[in-house]
Design a protein around this motif. Structure first.
Motif, PDB file in Angstrom:
ATOM      1  N   TRP A  28      23.196  53.571  -7.366  1.00 45.30           N
ATOM      2  CA  TRP A  28      21.226  54.234  -7.670  1.00 45.30           C
ATOM      3  C   TRP A  28      20.340  53.573  -6.937  1.00 45.30           C
ATOM      4  CZ3 TRP A  28      17.613  50.129  -8.703  1.00 45.30           C
ATOM      5  CH2 TRP A  28      16.517  50.751  -9.174  1.00 45.30           C
ATOM      6  N   ILE A  29      20.801  52.277  -6.090  1.00 52.41           N
ATOM      7  CA  ILE A  29      20.121  51.641  -4.926  1.00 52.41           C
ATOM      8  C   ILE A  29      19.825  52.931  -3.673  1.00 52.41           C
ATOM      9  CG2 ILE A  29      20.381  49.943  -2.534  1.00 52.41           C
ATOM     10  CD1 ILE A  29      20.884  47.510  -5.553  1.00 52.41           C
ATOM     11  N   LEU A  89      13.504  46.772  -1.429  1.00 50.86           N
ATOM     12  CA  LEU A  89      13.699  47.549  -1.426  1.00 50.86           C
ATOM     13  C   LEU A  89      14.212  46.237  -2.453  1.00 50.86           C
ATOM     14  CD1 LEU A  89      14.096  49.747  -3.125  1.00 50.86           C
ATOM     15  CD2 LEU A  89      16.470  50.805  -2.120  1.00 50.86           C
ATOM     16  N   ASN A 146      19.827  55.965  -4.024  1.00 51.54           N
ATOM     17  CA  ASN A 146      19.208  57.152  -4.618  1.00 51.54           C
ATOM     18  C   ASN A 146      17.650  56.297  -3.679  1.00 51.54           C
ATOM     19  OD1 ASN A 146      21.251  58.748  -4.699  1.00 51.54           O
ATOM     20  ND2 ASN A 146      20.602  58.831  -7.116  1.00 51.54           N
ATOM     21  N   GLN A 147      17.577  55.087  -4.398  1.00 51.11           N
ATOM     22  CA  GLN A 147      16.256  54.077  -4.445  1.00 51.11           C
ATOM     23  C   GLN A 147      15.756  54.467  -2.720  1.00 51.11           C
ATOM     24  OE1 GLN A 147      14.012  53.805  -6.745  1.00 51.11           O
ATOM     25  NE2 GLN A 147      16.159  54.810  -8.430  1.00 51.11           N
ATOM     26  N   GLN A 197      25.727  57.347  -1.246  1.00 52.75           N
ATOM     27  CA  GLN A 197      24.212  58.166  -1.720  1.00 52.75           C
ATOM     28  C   GLN A 197      24.987  59.856  -2.719  1.00 52.75           C
ATOM     29  OE1 GLN A 197      22.195  59.891   1.425  1.00 52.75           O
ATOM     30  NE2 GLN A 197      19.802  59.915   0.518  1.00 52.75           N
ATOM     31  N   ASP A 237      15.269  50.543 -15.846  1.00 56.08           N
ATOM     32  CA  ASP A 237      15.570  52.365 -15.312  1.00 56.08           C
ATOM     33  C   ASP A 237      16.765  52.119 -14.521  1.00 56.08           C
ATOM     34  OD1 ASP A 237      15.380  54.913 -14.528  1.00 56.08           O
ATOM     35  OD2 ASP A 237      15.259  54.416 -11.988  1.00 56.08           O
ATOM     36  N   LEU A 270      13.100  45.053  -5.969  1.00 57.89           N
ATOM     37  CA  LEU A 270      14.160  45.094  -7.066  1.00 57.89           C
ATOM     38  C   LEU A 270      14.115  44.168  -7.980  1.00 57.89           C
ATOM     39  CD1 LEU A 270      15.460  47.006  -9.107  1.00 57.89           C
ATOM     40  CD2 LEU A 270      17.421  46.961  -7.609  1.00 57.89           C
ATOM     41  N   PRO A 274      12.002  48.027 -12.533  1.00 56.24           N
ATOM     42  CA  PRO A 274      13.427  49.080 -11.920  1.00 56.24           C
ATOM     43  C   PRO A 274      14.702  49.001 -13.041  1.00 56.24           C
ATOM     44  CG  PRO A 274      11.565  48.107 -10.170  1.00 56.24           C
ATOM     45  CD  PRO A 274      11.596  47.459 -11.935  1.00 56.24           C
ATOM     46  N   GLY A 324      15.801  57.261  -1.701  1.00 57.18           N
ATOM     47  CA  GLY A 324      15.020  59.233  -2.446  1.00 57.18           C
ATOM     48  C   GLY A 324      15.897  59.843  -2.539  1.00 57.18           C
TER      49      GLY A 324
END
Length: 181
Positions: A125-126, A154, A128-129, A64, A7, A158, A4, A132
């Motif tokens: 980025w977090i 989460l 989005n994770q 987000q 990414d 990570l 992760p 979703g």
């Protein structure tokens, strides 16, 4: 197989950041590679209690769907980045900056310049994770009282999947942020 962190690192415009702060891209990448686990670790520390988890979830909701706009340094609100960094590290910010700079040989001034650029990217980025995808969600994941719940899980995942920054994270953040909420 990429982690992760790989990414996340791939989402960061390293060359642009290097140019903006006046360092070689390899120096910027080294600094960012150490900053990422520190930021995520600070967020994980904050998410350990229900108030921190709720605050972080609200910040994630606000960021987000903004990751694509953060692909260019000129689109990054560094004032927002400063607020994120201050909230994540609180009064320990200078200690974290000092520890990160000493761990990779990059000066504190460079770390201080990079942190507010990278922080909004990390948060987007977090988000989005967590939510979703890259679209604004109308529902928010909630965290059980007294723990980070979904966001804690989460961030913990990570942190467990980090590349290169995990050793620093264990020693640095364990002492610096251990009881911070």
């Amino acid at each position: 197989m990429s982690s992760p962190f790989d990414d996340l690192l791939g989402q960061i415009p390293i060359a642009d950041i290097a140019k903006q702060v006046g360092v070689d891209p390899s120096v910027a990448e080294s600094a960012i590679s150490q900053i990422l686990p520190s930021l995520v670790g600070g967020m994980a520390s904050n998410a350990q209690d229900s108030d921190g988890a709720e605050s972080l979830t609200k910040a994630l909701a606000a960021h987000q769907g903004t990751l694509d706009s953060r692909k260019s340094v000129k689109n990054i609100d560094t004032a927002d980045g400063d607020k994120i960094v201050s909230h994540v590290f609180g009064e320990k910010k200078n200690d974290v900056v000092k520890a990160v700079s000493s761990s990779n040989g990059v000066g504190k001034d460079i770390i201080e310049k990079i942190l507010p650029i990278v922080a909004p990217i990390v948060l987007a980025w977090i988000a989005n994770q967590f939510f979703g995808g890259n679209k604004k969600s109308t529902t928010t994941k909630s965290a059980p009282s007294g723990s980070g719940g979904g966001i804690g899980d989460l961030l913990g995942g990570l942190l467990g999947g980090g590349s290169g920054g995990g050793d620093l994270l264990g020693g640095l953040l364990g002492g610096l942020l251990g009881g911070k909420s």
